[in-house]
Design a protein around this motif. Structure first.
Motif, PDB file in Angstrom:
ATOM      1  N   LYS A  48      -9.756   2.376   3.104  1.00  0.00           N
ATOM      2  CA  LYS A  48     -10.384   3.700   3.125  1.00  0.00           C
ATOM      3  C   LYS A  48     -10.249   4.455   1.805  1.00  0.00           C
ATOM      4  N   VAL A  49      -9.218   4.148   1.044  1.00  0.00           N
ATOM      5  CA  VAL A  49      -9.020   4.821  -0.244  1.00  0.00           C
ATOM      6  C   VAL A  49      -8.259   3.879  -1.175  1.00  0.00           C
ATOM      7  N   SER A  50      -8.645   3.882  -2.444  1.00  0.00           N
ATOM      8  CA  SER A  50      -8.001   2.985  -3.409  1.00  0.00           C
ATOM      9  C   SER A  50      -6.810   3.657  -4.065  1.00  0.00           C
ATOM     10  N   GLU A  79       1.867   6.467   1.560  1.00  0.00           N
ATOM     11  CA  GLU A  79       1.358   5.242   2.179  1.00  0.00           C
ATOM     12  C   GLU A  79      -0.114   5.464   2.494  1.00  0.00           C
ATOM     13  N   TYR A  80      -0.954   4.502   2.137  1.00  0.00           N
ATOM     14  CA  TYR A  80      -2.394   4.689   2.278  1.00  0.00           C
ATOM     15  C   TYR A  80      -3.062   3.439   2.838  1.00  0.00           C
ATOM     16  N   ASN A  96       0.819  -1.216   0.000  1.00  0.00           N
ATOM     17  CA  ASN A  96       0.000   0.000   0.000  1.00  0.00           C
ATOM     18  C   ASN A  96       0.856   1.271   0.000  1.00  0.00           C
ATOM     19  N   VAL A  97       1.872   1.278  -0.870  1.00  0.00           N
ATOM     20  CA  VAL A  97       2.750   2.445  -1.004  1.00  0.00           C
ATOM     21  C   VAL A  97       2.945   2.712  -2.493  1.00  0.00           C
TER      22      VAL A  97
END
Length: 360
Positions: free
Chosen positions: A108-110, A103-104, A46-47
């Motif tokens: 919550k968000v794509s 980084e996410y 997720n980066v």
């Protein structure tokens, strides 16, 4: 005797110095080679790394998006260096780009949402420049570290390439990356009135969005062909136009939302629909501005602004200003065949319950 001793000492020093210099050069070259490609195998999935001009603005944009966990400004994909820093990068000779590590939280968000937000604020058609900033350090690029991200990046990039005659954004794996100096980190948080090449209004806009384009990805071309009947396919995929006054929604005002017939992405609300003599569905605005992509259209000897859907890149119609019938002077003139209508009563059951607030 003293003269011979002196010559011997000088020669000895030269030999030692030369050997040392040779060893240092060898070590330096080896170090440079070693640093040319770093190992990012431990990087979380997720980066993503985004180069979009001055990293202050891209960092602030990403920080504004709910679901982003952390950001860091740095320098990416340049020539090998163990000490990439601002003074070196701005020389324009290293190939390093001002880049933001993002980084996410994928719950919550794509990644789709982050990439499409990125493309919304950059100019993908120019090299080594964004806004008033010029130089190789301002080259745009998206750099990934795993196959899952690569698939998404390449899919979104393909959509964006289709929208533009020229496409200059680098799409590559991350080779190397060095964090920028501390004074560059969170720059616009520390300096709210500091320089930013991205309009503040756009950054603020992305802090309030509800629609995640990752939920409405564009299907494969053959799937679209199988899914659509002749007229919707011609209009959305071949930039067609249906006949005025002879289309499904031009005079419909039932409560509900209109979505992209290809992807299902929400585009317009009946709350923003108005009676127009043009003969096509007319709206004052989309549900969310970034869901609509605007392009210059000079076909048929006219100068117009075409509108397309964000995720599906479907041709929708055109937007006009100074329209006397529109409450705000703006008319999004949309082909009915590019839309699917979701009645208010069915929004929750069809997965659009999160947009019921539009009718409060």
């Amino acid at each position: 005797m003293k003269k011979k001793l002196m010559i011997f000492l000088v020669l000895s020093l030269l030999l030692v110095s030369g050997c040392s210099s040779s060893d240092e050069s060898s070590d330096s070259e080896k170090k440079k080679t070693d640093m040319e490609k770093m190992d990012f195998s431990d990087e979380p999935e997720n980066v993503i790394y985004l180069a979009g001009g001055c990293f202050w603005g891209i960092e602030k944009l990403m920080q504004s998006i709910p679901g982003v966990i952390d950001t860091e400004s740095g320098y990416a994909n340049g020539t090998g260096s163990s000490d990439a820093h601002y003074n070196i990068v701005t020389s324009g000779k290293t190939g390093f780009k001002e880049t933001v590590r993002v980084e996410y939280d994928p719950e919550k968000v794509s990644l789709d949402a982050l990439l499409l937000a990125y493309f919304y604020v950059i100019d993908p058609t120019v090299s080594n420049q964004q806004g008033n900033d010029k130089g190789t350090q301002y080259q745009t690029g998206i750099y990934y570290t795993n196959d899952k991200a690569k698939e998404t990046v390449e899919r979104i990039a393909a959509v964006e390439k289709g929208r533009n005659d020229d496409f200059a954004v680098e799409i590559k794996p991350l080779i190397n990356y060095y964090p920028a100096e501390e004074y560059h980190q969170n720059y616009l948080k520390k300096n709210p009135n500091g320089y930013c090449h991205i309009p503040r209004e756009e950054i603020k806009l992305f802090s309030k969005l509800k629609i995640d384009p990752g939920d409405y990805s564009k299907p494969a071309a053959e799937t679209i062909r199988d899914k659509l009947t002749q007229e919707p396919y011609h209009i959305t995929q071949e930039n067609g136009t249906e006949k005025p006054f002879q289309n499904e929604f031009w005079d419909q005002f039932e409560k509900g939302i209109y979505v992209d017939i290809v992807t299902g992405e929400p585009l317009f609300s009946s709350s923003d629909k108005f009676e127009s003599s043009c003969g096509w569905p007319a709206f004052t605005k989309p549900i969310e501005a970034p869901a609509i992509i605007e392009k210059k259209d000079s076909r048929f000897g006219m100068r117009r602004t075409e509108v397309r859907s964000r995720s599906g890149d479907s041709h929708l119609g055109h937007v006009f200003t100074n329209d006397p019938e529109s409450p705000n002077g703006v008319r999004y003139c949309i082909n009915s065949a590019s839309l699917r209508f979701i009645p208010y009563a069915k929004m929750k059951s069809e997965g659009y319950g999160y947009l019921l607030y539009l009718f409060d």
